[in-house]
Design an enzyme around this catalytic site. Sequence first.
Site, mmCIF file in Angstrom:
data_model
loop_
_atom_site.group_PDB
_atom_site.id
_atom_site.type_symbol
_atom_site.label_atom_id
_atom_site.label_comp_id
_atom_site.label_asym_id
_atom_site.label_seq_id
_atom_site.Cartn_x
_atom_site.Cartn_y
_atom_site.Cartn_z
ATOM 1 N N HIS A 20 1.535 4.342 -2.981
ATOM 2 C CA HIS A 20 1.799 5.623 -2.701
ATOM 3 C C HIS A 20 2.754 6.356 -3.524
ATOM 4 O O HIS A 20 2.707 7.392 -4.237
ATOM 5 C CB HIS A 20 1.596 6.239 -1.261
ATOM 6 C CG HIS A 20 0.451 6.258 -0.504
ATOM 7 N ND1 HIS A 20 -0.693 6.825 -1.178
ATOM 8 C CD2 HIS A 20 -0.104 5.537 0.443
ATOM 9 C CE1 HIS A 20 -1.857 6.679 -0.276
ATOM 10 N NE2 HIS A 20 -1.438 6.025 0.562
ATOM 11 N N HIS B 287 0.861 -1.248 -0.038
ATOM 12 C CA HIS B 287 0.066 0.134 -0.027
ATOM 13 C C HIS B 287 0.922 1.257 -0.060
ATOM 14 O O HIS B 287 0.719 1.992 -0.858
ATOM 15 C CB HIS B 287 -0.959 0.056 1.233
ATOM 16 C CG HIS B 287 -1.691 1.147 1.331
ATOM 17 N ND1 HIS B 287 -2.833 1.561 1.152
ATOM 18 C CD2 HIS B 287 -1.308 2.444 2.053
ATOM 19 C CE1 HIS B 287 -3.390 2.631 1.457
ATOM 20 N NE2 HIS B 287 -2.445 3.176 2.039
ATOM 21 N N GLU B 288 1.857 1.154 0.951
ATOM 22 C CA GLU B 288 2.625 2.292 1.136
ATOM 23 C C GLU B 288 3.714 2.687 -0.319
ATOM 24 O O GLU B 288 3.930 3.631 -0.899
ATOM 25 C CB GLU B 288 3.579 2.185 2.185
ATOM 26 C CG GLU B 288 3.009 2.215 3.484
ATOM 27 C CD GLU B 288 1.814 3.597 3.643
ATOM 28 O OE1 GLU B 288 2.130 4.436 3.079
ATOM 29 O OE2 GLU B 288 0.700 3.207 4.353
#
Length: 293
Positions: free
Chosen positions: A149, A145-146
């Site tokens: 980003h 997820h990070e």
Amino acid sequence: MMRIGLFLLTNLAVLVIAGIVLSVLGVGSYKSGGSLNLTSLLIFCGVFGMTGSLISLFMSKTIAKMSTRTQVIDQPRNETEAWLLQTVAELSQKAGIKMPTVGIFPAMESNAFATGWNRNDALVSVSAGLLQRMSPDEVRAVLAHEIGHVANGDMVTLALIQGVVNTFVMFVTRVVVYAIDQFTANEEGEGGLGWVAEMVLTIVLDILFGILASAVVTWFSRKREFKADHAGATLADRQSMISALQRLKAESGEESMMKGSMTALAISGGRMSAMFASHPPLDERIEALQRGR
């Protein structure tokens, strides 16, 4: 004290750099002969608005490490740190970006964040609590997820949006203050607000309009969270991403547990209006992943 010092240094840097840029551009006062030069005002606000946002972006890794007390993993000291480095390396290669710096910050709540001024010079950090509470598959999904980003360029996108918002807020504030000053002056142009009242009103309106305009930034932020969730599901595993969000929901009770401004998987401002929340409700994010979005 450290955060206050960083804040003051950042704003001092904004003033110095913006002053230099304005001098180079030859932009002087936007008030001349009792009239308002809108072009000069727009340039003035644009320089200050974008400069502050970009300086924050370029300093984001340093500020994040210092404010969260993140310990960067240069050489792994145990199996967990070695696994973290290996997993981030694998996921970043899959995402097509340079491997970010990896760190752990000492917080008992489950959380993580990514920051950095570009996709090939980023920092990904997870909390000690997240490593303790989540399974390896769930941690891997959080890391994905990070990295999503980072790969999506979310930090740069939001910094640019924030810069535009800052510019708009400063511009509107000064136009409104000028209009009030002219309205309260007499026919000879005397009277008006006065220097002190004008300065105070400018500060108050900057804060008020800034709060209102932040809804634009948080709206974009919420949209980017869905994309990062999708990246987590794609780079890692959809069910693991859903499981990580479900575990966070169970832990937090739909309340953000992150103290400070570095939120990642948690909901920012749980008691605030949804309009000003930087993260969508966990139920919506889980539902979107279950629908395959």
